[in-house]
Design a protein around this motif. Structure first.
Motif, PDB file in Angstrom:
ATOM      1  N   PHE A  10       7.246   1.307  13.116  1.00 40.80           N
ATOM      2  CA  PHE A  10       8.008   0.878  11.950  1.00 40.80           C
ATOM      3  C   PHE A  10       7.409   1.452  10.675  1.00 40.80           C
ATOM      4  N   LEU A  11       6.098   1.347  10.530  1.00 41.93           N
ATOM      5  CA  LEU A  11       5.443   1.848   9.329  1.00 41.93           C
ATOM      6  C   LEU A  11       5.603   3.359   9.200  1.00 41.93           C
ATOM      7  N   SER A  12       5.421   4.076  10.290  1.00 40.31           N
ATOM      8  CA  SER A  12       5.553   5.531  10.251  1.00 40.31           C
ATOM      9  C   SER A  12       6.982   5.965   9.967  1.00 40.31           C
ATOM     10  N   LEU A  62       0.820  -1.197   0.000  1.00 38.42           N
ATOM     11  CA  LEU A  62       0.000   0.000   0.000  1.00 38.42           C
ATOM     12  C   LEU A  62       0.862   1.258   0.000  1.00 38.42           C
ATOM     13  N   MET A  63       1.939   1.217   0.783  1.00 38.65           N
ATOM     14  CA  MET A  63       2.796   2.395   0.862  1.00 38.65           C
ATOM     15  C   MET A  63       3.553   2.603  -0.441  1.00 38.65           C
ATOM     16  N   ARG A  64       4.055   1.530  -1.013  1.00 39.19           N
ATOM     17  CA  ARG A  64       4.831   1.646  -2.254  1.00 39.19           C
ATOM     18  C   ARG A  64       3.922   1.892  -3.446  1.00 39.19           C
ATOM     19  N   LYS A  65       2.904   1.106  -3.594  1.00 47.20           N
ATOM     20  CA  LYS A  65       2.057   1.171  -4.787  1.00 47.20           C
ATOM     21  C   LYS A  65       1.183   2.416  -4.804  1.00 47.20           C
ATOM     22  N   TYR A  66       0.541   2.731  -3.669  1.00 46.44           N
ATOM     23  CA  TYR A  66      -0.444   3.795  -3.642  1.00 46.44           C
ATOM     24  C   TYR A  66      -0.019   5.013  -2.819  1.00 46.44           C
ATOM     25  N   GLN A  67       1.221   5.022  -2.354  1.00 51.57           N
ATOM     26  CA  GLN A  67       1.775   6.158  -1.612  1.00 51.57           C
ATOM     27  C   GLN A  67       0.972   6.474  -0.344  1.00 51.57           C
ATOM     28  N   PHE A  68       0.471   5.446   0.333  1.00 53.34           N
ATOM     29  CA  PHE A  68      -0.215   5.652   1.604  1.00 53.34           C
ATOM     30  C   PHE A  68       0.805   6.082   2.652  1.00 53.34           C
ATOM     31  N   TYR A 104      11.006   5.856   3.002  1.00 50.89           N
ATOM     32  CA  TYR A 104      11.828   4.837   2.343  1.00 50.89           C
ATOM     33  C   TYR A 104      10.972   3.999   1.396  1.00 50.89           C
ATOM     34  N   MET A 105       9.797   3.604   1.859  1.00 49.45           N
ATOM     35  CA  MET A 105       8.903   2.810   1.009  1.00 49.45           C
ATOM     36  C   MET A 105       8.523   3.590  -0.248  1.00 49.45           C
ATOM     37  N   TRP A 106       8.238   4.878  -0.088  1.00 48.31           N
ATOM     38  CA  TRP A 106       7.883   5.704  -1.244  1.00 48.31           C
ATOM     39  C   TRP A 106       9.053   5.786  -2.216  1.00 48.31           C
ATOM     40  N   GLY A 156       2.033   6.032   6.724  1.00 46.84           N
ATOM     41  CA  GLY A 156       2.003   4.965   7.723  1.00 46.84           C
ATOM     42  C   GLY A 156       0.659   4.901   8.432  1.00 46.84           C
ATOM     43  N   ALA A 157       0.119   6.066   8.803  1.00 50.67           N
ATOM     44  CA  ALA A 157      -1.169   6.106   9.504  1.00 50.67           C
ATOM     45  C   ALA A 157      -2.304   5.589   8.614  1.00 50.67           C
ATOM     46  N   GLU A 158      -2.266   5.916   7.325  1.00 50.97           N
ATOM     47  CA  GLU A 158      -3.304   5.440   6.407  1.00 50.97           C
ATOM     48  C   GLU A 158      -3.245   3.926   6.239  1.00 50.97           C
ATOM     49  N   VAL A 159      -2.033   3.382   6.167  1.00 56.27           N
ATOM     50  CA  VAL A 159      -1.877   1.927   6.052  1.00 56.27           C
ATOM     51  C   VAL A 159      -2.429   1.245   7.299  1.00 56.27           C
ATOM     52  N   ILE A 160      -2.085   1.780   8.460  1.00 58.57           N
ATOM     53  CA  ILE A 160      -2.564   1.195   9.716  1.00 58.57           C
ATOM     54  C   ILE A 160      -4.089   1.210   9.750  1.00 58.57           C
ATOM     55  N   GLY A 161      -4.681   2.348   9.392  1.00 60.26           N
ATOM     56  CA  GLY A 161      -6.141   2.460   9.398  1.00 60.26           C
ATOM     57  C   GLY A 161      -6.797   1.493   8.428  1.00 60.26           C
ATOM     58  N   PHE A 162      -6.256   1.414   7.200  1.00 54.43           N
ATOM     59  CA  PHE A 162      -6.829   0.527   6.190  1.00 54.43           C
ATOM     60  C   PHE A 162      -6.746  -0.934   6.635  1.00 54.43           C
ATOM     61  N   ILE A 163      -5.579  -1.333   7.113  1.00 59.13           N
ATOM     62  CA  ILE A 163      -5.405  -2.732   7.518  1.00 59.13           C
ATOM     63  C   ILE A 163      -6.296  -3.064   8.709  1.00 59.13           C
ATOM     64  N   ARG A 164      -6.451  -2.129   9.632  1.00 54.34           N
ATOM     65  CA  ARG A 164      -7.319  -2.386  10.784  1.00 54.34           C
ATOM     66  C   ARG A 164      -8.782  -2.491  10.374  1.00 54.34           C
ATOM     67  N   VAL A 165      -9.179  -1.767   9.343  1.00 49.51           N
ATOM     68  CA  VAL A 165     -10.553  -1.908   8.851  1.00 49.51           C
ATOM     69  C   VAL A 165     -10.729  -3.287   8.227  1.00 49.51           C
ATOM     70  N   MET A 166      -9.713  -3.719   7.443  1.00 45.93           N
ATOM     71  CA  MET A 166      -9.804  -5.001   6.760  1.00 45.93           C
ATOM     72  C   MET A 166      -9.644  -6.179   7.722  1.00 45.93           C
ATOM     73  N   ARG A 167      -8.777  -5.993   8.727  1.00 42.15           N
ATOM     74  CA  ARG A 167      -8.539  -7.080   9.692  1.00 42.15           C
ATOM     75  C   ARG A 167      -8.318  -6.471  11.073  1.00 42.15           C
ATOM     76  N   PRO A 168      -9.390  -6.276  11.821  1.00 47.31           N
ATOM     77  CA  PRO A 168      -9.280  -5.646  13.143  1.00 47.31           C
ATOM     78  C   PRO A 168      -8.269  -6.360  14.032  1.00 47.31           C
ATOM     79  N   GLY A 169      -7.539  -5.571  14.795  1.00 46.60           N
ATOM     80  CA  GLY A 169      -6.542  -6.122  15.705  1.00 46.60           C
ATOM     81  C   GLY A 169      -5.162  -6.216  15.099  1.00 46.60           C
ATOM     82  N   SER A 170      -5.039  -5.908  13.815  1.00 45.92           N
ATOM     83  CA  SER A 170      -3.740  -5.971  13.153  1.00 45.92           C
ATOM     84  C   SER A 170      -2.941  -4.702  13.446  1.00 45.92           C
ATOM     85  N   ILE A 171      -1.645  -4.780  13.247  1.00 43.28           N
ATOM     86  CA  ILE A 171      -0.696  -3.677  13.408  1.00 43.28           C
ATOM     87  C   ILE A 171      -0.739  -3.181  14.848  1.00 43.28           C
TER      88      ILE A 171
END
Length: 100
Positions: free
Chosen positions: A31-33, A1-7, A38-40, A9-24
């Motif tokens: 680490f993500l933030s 998500l960070m590399r492909k869509y330039q999300f 670097y990912m971009w 760190g906070a956006e990735v965390i939010g998206f993943i938690r919506v898709m799979r609660p309790g993740s991250i």
């Protein structure tokens, strides 16, 4: 998500938690933030790297702008060819399913 869509760190965390609660959790958030820039800098993972060795780090040496433009055009052309091939395969699968 960070590399492909330039999300971010906070956006990735939010998206993943919506898709799979309790993740991250815990250190994963930091680490993500910390690594979003670097990912971009790695660029789109679906496009081949500009440098044949796969190096995504900016080089100090001079890069010919025409060569860079040719590499970008080639990468875009390959991405389009890959997309068209995937679409053809999907259409063939659908046609095969209808034929059963």
């Amino acid at each position: 998500l960070m590399r492909k869509y330039q999300f971010t760190g906070a956006e990735v965390i939010g998206f993943i938690r919506v898709m799979r609660p309790g993740s991250i959790l815990g250190e994963q958030q930091g680490f993500l933030s910390e690594n979003e820039e670097y990912m971009w800098s790695l660029g789109d993972p679906d496009l081949p790297p500009i440098y044949p060795d796969g190096d995504c780090v900016v080089h100090d040496e001079y890069v010919d702008p025409a060569e860079l433009e040719r590499a970008k055009e080639l990468a875009a052309r390959r991405a389009l060819e890959n997309t068209e091939a995937m679409n053809r395969q999907a259409a063939e699968r659908v046609a095969a399913q209808k034929g059963k």
